[in-house]
Design a protein around this motif. Structure first.
Motif, PDB file in Angstrom:
ATOM      1  N   ASN A 153     -33.449  -4.687   6.693  1.00  0.00           N
ATOM      2  CA  ASN A 153     -33.295  -6.079   6.258  1.00  0.00           C
ATOM      3  C   ASN A 153     -33.751  -6.291   4.830  1.00  0.00           C
ATOM      4  O   ASN A 153     -33.083  -6.964   4.035  1.00  0.00           O
ATOM      5  N   ILE A 154     -34.896  -5.691   4.479  1.00  0.00           N
ATOM      6  CA  ILE A 154     -35.438  -5.943   3.152  1.00  0.00           C
ATOM      7  C   ILE A 154     -34.609  -5.254   2.075  1.00  0.00           C
ATOM      8  O   ILE A 154     -34.411  -5.790   0.984  1.00  0.00           O
ATOM      9  N   THR A 155     -34.090  -4.048   2.369  1.00  0.00           N
ATOM     10  CA  THR A 155     -33.252  -3.372   1.384  1.00  0.00           C
ATOM     11  C   THR A 155     -31.930  -4.107   1.211  1.00  0.00           C
ATOM     12  O   THR A 155     -31.395  -4.199   0.101  1.00  0.00           O
ATOM     13  N   HIS A 156     -31.400  -4.641   2.317  1.00  0.00           N
ATOM     14  CA  HIS A 156     -30.160  -5.412   2.212  1.00  0.00           C
ATOM     15  C   HIS A 156     -30.385  -6.678   1.392  1.00  0.00           C
ATOM     16  O   HIS A 156     -29.545  -7.056   0.561  1.00  0.00           O
ATOM     17  N   ASP A 157     -31.528  -7.335   1.602  1.00  0.00           N
ATOM     18  CA  ASP A 157     -31.823  -8.555   0.855  1.00  0.00           C
ATOM     19  C   ASP A 157     -32.084  -8.277  -0.618  1.00  0.00           C
ATOM     20  O   ASP A 157     -31.890  -9.157  -1.460  1.00  0.00           O
ATOM     21  N   PHE A 158     -32.536  -7.065  -0.939  1.00  0.00           N
ATOM     22  CA  PHE A 158     -32.782  -6.713  -2.334  1.00  0.00           C
ATOM     23  C   PHE A 158     -31.489  -6.531  -3.118  1.00  0.00           C
ATOM     24  O   PHE A 158     -31.468  -6.703  -4.346  1.00  0.00           O
ATOM     25  N   LYS A 159     -30.416  -6.148  -2.446  1.00  0.00           N
ATOM     26  CA  LYS A 159     -29.196  -5.772  -3.148  1.00  0.00           C
ATOM     27  C   LYS A 159     -28.576  -6.941  -3.922  1.00  0.00           C
ATOM     28  O   LYS A 159     -28.122  -6.772  -5.055  1.00  0.00           O
ATOM     29  N   THR A 160     -28.551  -8.115  -3.310  1.00  0.00           N
ATOM     30  CA  THR A 160     -27.905  -9.254  -3.975  1.00  0.00           C
ATOM     31  C   THR A 160     -28.624  -9.668  -5.257  1.00  0.00           C
ATOM     32  O   THR A 160     -27.992  -9.758  -6.318  1.00  0.00           O
ATOM     33  N   PRO A 161     -29.954  -9.924  -5.237  1.00  0.00           N
ATOM     34  CA  PRO A 161     -30.608 -10.274  -6.507  1.00  0.00           C
ATOM     35  C   PRO A 161     -30.556  -9.150  -7.534  1.00  0.00           C
ATOM     36  O   PRO A 161     -30.508  -9.422  -8.737  1.00  0.00           O
ATOM     37  N   LEU A 162     -30.563  -7.894  -7.071  1.00  0.00           N
ATOM     38  CA  LEU A 162     -30.468  -6.785  -8.020  1.00  0.00           C
ATOM     39  C   LEU A 162     -29.113  -6.793  -8.719  1.00  0.00           C
ATOM     40  O   LEU A 162     -29.026  -6.541  -9.931  1.00  0.00           O
ATOM     41  N   THR A 163     -28.064  -7.073  -7.974  1.00  0.00           N
ATOM     42  CA  THR A 163     -26.731  -7.166  -8.581  1.00  0.00           C
ATOM     43  C   THR A 163     -26.677  -8.301  -9.599  1.00  0.00           C
ATOM     44  O   THR A 163     -26.074  -8.176 -10.667  1.00  0.00           O
ATOM     45  N   LEU A 164     -27.343  -9.410  -9.265  1.00  0.00           N
ATOM     46  CA  LEU A 164     -27.371 -10.556 -10.180  1.00  0.00           C
ATOM     47  C   LEU A 164     -28.165 -10.251 -11.443  1.00  0.00           C
ATOM     48  O   LEU A 164     -28.005 -10.935 -12.457  1.00  0.00           O
TER      49      LEU A 164
END
Length: 337
Positions: free
Chosen positions: A68-79
């Motif tokens: 869950n935490i790695t998935h949630d990290f992906k969106t802000p990292l892309t931004l």
């Protein structure tokens, strides 16, 4: 007149009866101890079962947390990455551009670590699956090596790619193989001293059935090597060889663990050939199915990309009139969309 007194047989004497009683008591005690030991063993097994169940539950919660935490990290990292790349391409200030490139490299490193954690989480839950597609493995590996050339030049390391011949089209999991090769090249460049060499070799041959190719990929370097006692441990999670000569070494110790799990998922093998002070050599062995016919992709298998930048309503009639299939990608994050 003779008087005779017939003595009791030895098994009927008082001493014999005493022995019988003693043996019976010992037998009863033995049965009692067997019963007690059996109950104790059952209790221990039950305790171990409960402990294993508890550890399994903890591991499941941990895996879900990482997932869950790695998935949630992906969106802000892309931004973070996308605007930074846009500013890098637009700005003319060299100082600002260099600082932004540092941000971009750090974002790439963070993304790589997130992908590794996500891969470990999927491996723990048994969700890793091979997703093979048809491609040119020689060109695929050459592009990865080319992508690492800037890092090699920065570290003043010579990076080369060698291939015996054109391999043609084969079925392989590009995403997982890319992560495997990237991990090996990254480690090789990181631990190779200045003016050293890192090189990749690709060899292929026919298998007995003629439908597959035996592919061997080797990544070698002229670094400090890995001591013999650490050859197997380097593939363990979070294990890192102590390198006093490397200042502030980065890494989490999960890269080679991911490498082995991905290679085993592809029914391949990986071995380490290394001795201290002579460099390291990782050799990957894969059996890949070859393309049928002449090995050329048919037009129908090519991928067409269609982007939707705004909220759009697609009528079924429009989709049916299209010559090709269309994939609709939906994103719920307003900033990313």
């Amino acid at each position: 007149v003779f008087n005779f007194q017939i003595a009791k047989p030895w098994w009927g004497t008082h001493l014999a009866w005493a022995a019988y009683i003693l043996i019976m008591l010992l037998g009863l005690y033995a049965l009692y101890r067997i019963k007690v030991n059996r109950l104790m063993l059952q209790n221990r097994l039950e305790m171990k079962r409960m402990e294993a169940s508890r550890l399994k539950e903890i591991d499941r919660v941990k895996s879900e947390f990482f997932s869950n935490i790695t998935h949630d990290f992906k969106t802000p990292l892309t931004l973070i990455k996308v605007p930074v790349r846009d500013v890098i391409n637009q700005t003319e200030d060299k100082v600002v551009k260099e600082k932004l490139k540092l941000v971009e490299r750090s974002s790439d490193n963070l993304e790589n670590l997130i992908n590794q954690l996500f891969g470990l989480s999927k491996a723990d839950r048994g969700l890793l699956k091979e997703n093979a597609s048809l491609g040119d493995i020689r060109g695929f590996l050459k592009r990865i090596v080319d992508d690492f050339q800037p890092l090699a030049r920065k570290n003043k390391v010579e990076l080369n790619f060698y291939s015996d011949k054109k391999t043609g089209l084969m079925w392989f999991d590009g995403e997982k193989l890319h992560q495997v090769i990237s991990n090996l090249l990254s480690n090789a460049i990181k631990f190779t001293p200045k003016e050293g060499r890192v090189w990749m070799e690709l060899e292929s041959g026919e298998t007995d059935d003629g439908e597959s190719a035996s592919v061997q990929i080797a990544v070698s370097d002229t670094g400090p090597g890995i001591p013999t006692e650490y050859r197997e441990k380097v593939f363990d999670r979070f294990f890192q060889v102590d390198r006093p000569e490397i200042e502030n070494p980065d890494g989490s110790g999960i890269g080679l663990s991911i490498v082995r799990e991905f290679i085993e998922l592809m029914d391949g093998t990986i071995k380490l050939d290394s001795t201290e002070d002579t460099g390291a050599r990782f050799v990957i062995g894969l059996n890949l199915k070859k393309a049928e016919g002449n090995g050329i992709l048919e037009p129908e298998s090519q991928i067409v990309s269609t982007s939707v930048t705004e909220s759009t309503t697609i009528n079924h009639g429009e989709v049916e009139d299209m010559d090709r299939e269309m994939v609709l990608v939906v994103e719920d994050n307003d900033d990313l969309r």
